[in-house]
Design an enzyme around this catalytic site. Structure first.
Site, mmCIF file in Angstrom:
data_model
loop_
_atom_site.group_PDB
_atom_site.id
_atom_site.type_symbol
_atom_site.label_atom_id
_atom_site.label_comp_id
_atom_site.label_asym_id
_atom_site.label_seq_id
_atom_site.Cartn_x
_atom_site.Cartn_y
_atom_site.Cartn_z
ATOM 1 N N TYR A 185 10.231 -11.191 -0.506
ATOM 2 C CA TYR A 185 9.127 -10.248 -0.280
ATOM 3 C C TYR A 185 8.461 -9.883 -1.602
ATOM 4 O O TYR A 185 7.250 -10.012 -1.755
ATOM 5 C CB TYR A 185 9.673 -9.000 0.412
ATOM 6 C CG TYR A 185 8.645 -7.956 0.806
ATOM 7 C CD1 TYR A 185 8.540 -6.756 0.095
ATOM 8 C CD2 TYR A 185 7.779 -8.167 1.882
ATOM 9 C CE1 TYR A 185 7.598 -5.793 0.455
ATOM 10 C CE2 TYR A 185 6.835 -7.217 2.246
ATOM 11 C CZ TYR A 185 6.753 -6.024 1.529
ATOM 12 O OH TYR A 185 5.824 -5.071 1.882
ATOM 13 N N ARG A 240 11.073 5.570 -6.486
ATOM 14 C CA ARG A 240 9.721 5.080 -6.255
ATOM 15 C C ARG A 240 8.779 6.264 -6.100
ATOM 16 O O ARG A 240 9.014 7.126 -5.235
ATOM 17 C CB ARG A 240 9.686 4.196 -4.997
ATOM 18 C CG ARG A 240 8.614 3.142 -5.076
ATOM 19 C CD ARG A 240 8.537 2.351 -3.819
ATOM 20 N NE ARG A 240 9.439 1.189 -3.843
ATOM 21 C CZ ARG A 240 9.933 0.614 -2.761
ATOM 22 N NH1 ARG A 240 9.695 1.144 -1.568
ATOM 23 N NH2 ARG A 240 10.699 -0.440 -2.846
HETATM 24 N N1 LIG Z 1 4.346 0.260 5.951
HETATM 25 C C1 LIG Z 1 4.692 0.356 4.676
HETATM 26 O O1 LIG Z 1 5.405 1.280 4.230
HETATM 27 C C2 LIG Z 1 4.184 -0.691 3.711
HETATM 28 C C3 LIG Z 1 4.483 -0.532 2.363
HETATM 29 C C4 LIG Z 1 4.022 -1.509 1.448
HETATM 30 C C5 LIG Z 1 3.278 -2.591 1.903
HETATM 31 N N2 LIG Z 1 3.008 -2.719 3.232
HETATM 32 C C6 LIG Z 1 2.255 -3.897 3.645
HETATM 33 O O2 LIG Z 1 1.303 -3.555 4.618
HETATM 34 C C7 LIG Z 1 1.199 -4.607 5.591
HETATM 35 C C8 LIG Z 1 1.464 -4.063 6.968
HETATM 36 O O3 LIG Z 1 2.722 -3.419 6.957
HETATM 37 P P1 LIG Z 1 3.262 -2.734 8.308
HETATM 38 O O4 LIG Z 1 4.080 -1.577 7.938
HETATM 39 O O5 LIG Z 1 2.144 -2.572 9.260
HETATM 40 O O6 LIG Z 1 4.270 -3.877 8.839
HETATM 41 P P2 LIG Z 1 4.419 -4.423 10.314
HETATM 42 O O7 LIG Z 1 5.584 -5.330 10.292
HETATM 43 O O8 LIG Z 1 4.409 -3.294 11.270
HETATM 44 O O9 LIG Z 1 3.064 -5.246 10.518
HETATM 45 C C9 LIG Z 1 2.957 -6.579 10.021
HETATM 46 C C10 LIG Z 1 2.165 -7.364 11.080
HETATM 47 O O10 LIG Z 1 1.968 -8.695 10.602
HETATM 48 C C11 LIG Z 1 2.304 -9.603 11.648
HETATM 49 N N3 LIG Z 1 2.745 -10.869 11.034
HETATM 50 C C12 LIG Z 1 3.885 -11.121 10.348
HETATM 51 N N4 LIG Z 1 3.925 -12.409 9.934
HETATM 52 C C13 LIG Z 1 2.760 -12.980 10.371
HETATM 53 C C14 LIG Z 1 2.206 -14.290 10.263
HETATM 54 N N5 LIG Z 1 2.860 -15.280 9.634
HETATM 55 N N6 LIG Z 1 0.989 -14.516 10.827
HETATM 56 C C15 LIG Z 1 0.315 -13.528 11.479
HETATM 57 N N7 LIG Z 1 0.797 -12.246 11.622
HETATM 58 C C16 LIG Z 1 2.013 -11.999 11.056
HETATM 59 C C17 LIG Z 1 3.417 -8.911 12.403
HETATM 60 O O11 LIG Z 1 3.553 -9.454 13.686
HETATM 61 C C18 LIG Z 1 2.924 -7.466 12.398
HETATM 62 O O12 LIG Z 1 2.074 -7.221 13.481
HETATM 63 C C19 LIG Z 1 2.204 -5.677 5.179
HETATM 64 O O13 LIG Z 1 1.558 -6.664 4.412
HETATM 65 C C20 LIG Z 1 3.174 -4.911 4.296
HETATM 66 O O14 LIG Z 1 3.765 -5.750 3.314
HETATM 67 C C21 LIG Z 1 3.453 -1.786 4.148
HETATM 68 O O1 LIG Z 2 18.997 3.625 7.794
HETATM 69 C C1 LIG Z 2 18.608 3.629 6.601
HETATM 70 C C2 LIG Z 2 17.477 2.845 6.175
HETATM 71 C C3 LIG Z 2 17.113 2.889 4.858
HETATM 72 N N1 LIG Z 2 17.795 3.684 3.971
HETATM 73 C C4 LIG Z 2 17.377 3.757 2.552
HETATM 74 O O2 LIG Z 2 16.064 4.306 2.527
HETATM 75 C C5 LIG Z 2 15.296 3.733 1.460
HETATM 76 C C6 LIG Z 2 14.015 3.151 2.039
HETATM 77 O O3 LIG Z 2 14.394 2.022 2.809
HETATM 78 P P1 LIG Z 2 13.314 1.286 3.726
HETATM 79 O O4 LIG Z 2 14.034 0.175 4.410
HETATM 80 O O5 LIG Z 2 12.593 2.294 4.584
HETATM 81 O O6 LIG Z 2 12.210 0.677 2.772
HETATM 82 P P2 LIG Z 2 12.215 0.235 1.240
HETATM 83 O O7 LIG Z 2 11.507 1.324 0.504
HETATM 84 O O8 LIG Z 2 13.633 0.049 0.772
HETATM 85 O O9 LIG Z 2 11.445 -1.064 1.239
HETATM 86 C C7 LIG Z 2 16.205 2.670 0.832
HETATM 87 O O10 LIG Z 2 16.840 3.205 -0.333
HETATM 88 C C8 LIG Z 2 17.258 2.399 1.883
HETATM 89 O O11 LIG Z 2 18.521 2.031 1.310
HETATM 90 C C9 LIG Z 2 18.872 4.452 4.381
HETATM 91 O O12 LIG Z 2 19.489 5.140 3.573
HETATM 92 N N2 LIG Z 2 19.252 4.398 5.691
#
Ligand SMILES: NC(=O)c1ccc[n+]([C@@H]2O[C@H](COP(=O)([O-])OP(=O)(O)OC[C@H]3O[C@@H](n4cnc5c(N)ncnc54)[C@H](O)[C@@H]3O)[C@@H](O)[C@H]2O)c1
Ligand SMILES: O=c1ccn([C@@H]2O[C@H](COP(=O)(O)OP(=O)(O)O)[C@@H](O)[C@H]2O)c(=O)[nH]1
Ligand SMILES: NC(=O)c1ccc[n+]([C@@H]2O[C@H](COP(=O)([O-])OP(=O)(O)OC[C@H]3O[C@@H](n4cnc5c(N)ncnc54)[C@H](O)[C@@H]3O)[C@@H](O)[C@H]2O)c1
Ligand SMILES: O=c1ccn([C@@H]2O[C@H](COP(=O)(O)OP(=O)(O)O)[C@@H](O)[C@H]2O)c(=O)[nH]1
Ligand SMILES: O=c1ccn([C@@H]2O[C@H](COP(=O)(O)OP(=O)(O)O)[C@@H](O)[C@H]2O)c(=O)[nH]1
Ligand SMILES: O=c1ccn([C@@H]2O[C@H](COP(=O)(O)OP(=O)(O)O)[C@@H](O)[C@H]2O)c(=O)[nH]1
Lengths: 313, 313
Positions: free
Chosen positions: A144, A275
């Site tokens: 990732y 973070r």
């Molecule tokens: N939610 C967060 O806290 C967070 C934090 C940092 C970055 N992001 C980024 O934001 C974006 C969305 O995150 P999210 O929380 O909505 O995650 P999510 O998993 O809910 O949504 C991701 C979507 O992408 C689709 N997907 C996955 N692989 C695919 C592929 N190969 N082709 C087409 N569709 C595909 C999944 O089916 C899903 O609908 C992601 O790129 C994630 O890395 C999210």
């Molecule tokens: O059931 C859980 C899920 C996550 N975490 C902790 O919560 C933080 C955030 O985890 P998450 O999977 O939400 O996202 P990340 O920020 O690690 O990508 C991390 O330190 C995890 O180890 C936890 O203590 N219990």
């Protein structure tokens, strides 16, 4: 009005984004392979004249005429992205290649959903965009972290080499209604456990910190970044309110009135210790900052999870 | 005897590797798209019964039955890899994906030519394999640095997820006969300039350091890593003899008896300030260490460059 493609549009963030864009009258195409989401996330939009749902995998070429692309497609939860690490890397890298190729061809503006994970296990706090990060390229999170760093590299090289109009958003932990109850992320886990009176599973001692941004604020930030021309990024989008995971567990219990107890499980590999986003750039250039504190956002998330028909998942 | 595929086999390191493998009696297939090399590099091998040259681009699938794969295909000189950054990223990432897919299918052992660049602009010296690196993912070197880090990630994920037998070599600056006289790398530049009595172009003040490994030593190290089973790596392969670029310029003048003068030009973007391999792992696990000091290797390189028919390049 614009023709907007949202990859990963059926996901947590994507579905909120599609909803906002449709409401604004744009012509929205939601592209998703439903790897970590269901159509039900966008059920309310299906049938609307300016909403189109296309089942497609971003690792394969996709051809469309559009003005803007929000490249959100990638599993975000560690449980999901570590399920098939090679596929996660392909989704980030091939996905970026295809969407940048598309943007180059049709001269669309592309916003890349990058992540605070590009900073890895940061030695500085808060993390400013200029910080290069401390990232393991051989660990269980690497598919990732390195996939998203390579996607940023591709964005900037397509920009420098082919003049593609890019925006790079480094998204920090986001929570709120629309999350998948079993995605394994900390907010969904803790609230679901608290609602069900199950043990709250804190990994490690719970001293590690995260900063939690409510989804409405996050989507505001993405749209502000997309629709300005002062910076191509990267720009941190997140809420600087930093909490330890232990504190979050206590808040989950408090906001559900649950009798759940906190238990400790082993810390996953390469789990970042802290973070916290430095959002000076977002404040000054985008005129954006989050409005909803965790105290106010958690009850909304609790209400969402409590009302869920879990048979859907 | 083994069937060995060498991608990038017509390049500087690849051609030496092919020569050694052919001499040992292995059946060698040299795959190359000649992006940064010419067939003349392997002219002496063409026509030998156990040598086969195939024009192919590793970014596209390739099917062969083999026992070992040395995945060397990637431009190594900053001038070359920054010429088409998107292509450089594709060569590293798609190349690794295809060769790992091949290795998975035919159960071959794959050695990945990784690089000291995965450490970026290192804050520690010497650099041990455990050091995660300080790497910019948006700079002009990112297409190479992040491409190679992502390739390492893919190697370890194919290993963990599909049991592919990998070896990861982090190669440090290597020089010697067989280099392209105009590849823009520091040893070739300085020797060619010294031979021609041209100004020696030191970028910046020349205080930045590199550690230079003679090609024969390097190829020994790669083959030792491939043909043992105690470690899959990453393992640093390089010569810990660290020199400032100013010192190298003075050595180039000394070993050619040239009257060239040293001039200073601007430092390229994100140019690492220091580089020195910690080769404890290679010494202890591979029983390898370089034998040829810069003092002894440079004259061999000077002899090579002096004797070159430059019309070939
Ligand atoms: N939610 C967060 O806290 C967070 C934090 C940092 C970055 N992001 C980024 O934001 C974006 C969305 O995150 P999210 O929380 O909505 O995650 P999510 O998993 O809910 O949504 C991701 C979507 O992408 C689709 N997907 C996955 N692989 C695919 C592929 N190969 N082709 C087409 N569709 C595909 C999944 O089916 C899903 O609908 C992601 O790129 C994630 O890395 C999210
Ligand atoms: O059931 C859980 C899920 C996550 N975490 C902790 O919560 C933080 C955030 O985890 P998450 O999977 O939400 O996202 P990340 O920020 O690690 O990508 C991390 O330190 C995890 O180890 C936890 O203590 N219990
Ligand atoms: N020489 C060094 O100091 C050094 C240092 C660190 C890492 N490395 C790595 O070792 C490997 C070889 O380096 P080198 O010094 O021989 O470089 P080189 O440029 O001389 O050789 C690379 C070879 O790969 C070929 N190639 C490039 N793109 C290709 C593609 N898409 N498909 C097929 N072939 C392709 C080139 O034509 C060339 O023959 C590279 O992977 C490089 O990153 C070298
Ligand atoms: O509308 C488009 C245009 C291109 N691409 C894909 O984007 C990638 C990169 O395209 P680009 O033109 O940049 O590079 P090239 O095709 O030369 O590799 C290629 O895999 C294309 O198939 C796409 O999916 N949709
Ligand atoms: O002998 C082979 C086997 C596979 N591949 C390529 O390697 C990549 C990864 O193959 P793998 O089977 O791991 O994954 P998948 O084909 O499921 O994407 C694919 O692009 C294949 O075309 C190849 O070039 N040679
Ligand atoms: O004509 C040159 C070529 C390179 N360098 C410097 O020599 C070092 C090694 O550069 P090279 O391109 O050989 O490889 P790198 O180690 O940077 O990948 C770098 O600090 C360059 O800035 C230099 O001073 N003059």
């Amino acid at each position: 009005y614009l023709r907007v493609l949202v990859t990963g549009g059926a996901g947590f963030l994507g579905s909120h984004l599609c909803r906002r864009l449709v409401a604004q009258g744009h012509e929205v195409v939601c592209l998703d392979n439903f790897f970590t989401s269901q159509k039900t996330n966008v059920a309310d939009l299906i049938g609307k004249p300016n909403f189109e749902l296309i089942r497609h995998d971003v690792t394969t070429p996709f051809f469309i005429e559009c003005d803007q692309i929000y490249n959100m497609a990638c599993p975000a939860s560690p449980v999901h992205y570590q399920y098939n690490p090679v596929k996660t890397m392909k989704t980030s890298v091939l996905g970026a290649m295809n969407m940048l190729g598309l943007a180059k061809r049709v001269k669309a503006r592309l916003l890349q959903a990058s992540t605070s994970e590009v900073y890895g296990d940061p030695e500085v706090s808060p993390q400013p965009e200029e910080y290069w990060g401390k990232v393991n390229c051989n660990g269980v999170r690497s598919c990732y972290d390195e996939g998203k760093r390579a996607a940023e590299t591709l964005c900037f090289d397509y920009h420098r080499q082919n003049g593609v109009d890019i925006r790079v958003a480094r998204i920090f932990n986001t929570y709120g209604p629309g999350m998948h109850p079993y995605d394994g992320r900390v907010v969904s886990n803790f609230i679901m456990q608290a609602i069900n009176g199950e043990d709250i599973t804190v990994y490690g001692e719970g001293k590690q910190t995260r900063s939690f941004c409510f989804v409405d604020d996050l989507v505001d930030g993405l749209m502000k970044l997309m629709n300005q021309t002062s910076t191509i990024g990267p720009v941190n989008i997140g809420n600087p309110g930093e909490f330890t995971i232990k504190q979050l567990a206590e808040l989950a219990i408090k906001h559900t009135g649950s009798s759940s107890k906190i238990v400790h499980l082993p810390l996953p590999g390469d789990d970042p210790q802290q973070r916290k986003p430095d959002i000076t750039k977002a404040r000054e250039i985008l005129g954006w900052e989050p409005k909803i504190k965790l105290e106010d956002g958690l009850p909304k998330a609790v209400a969402y999870f409590s009302s869920l028909d879990l048979s859907r998942f």
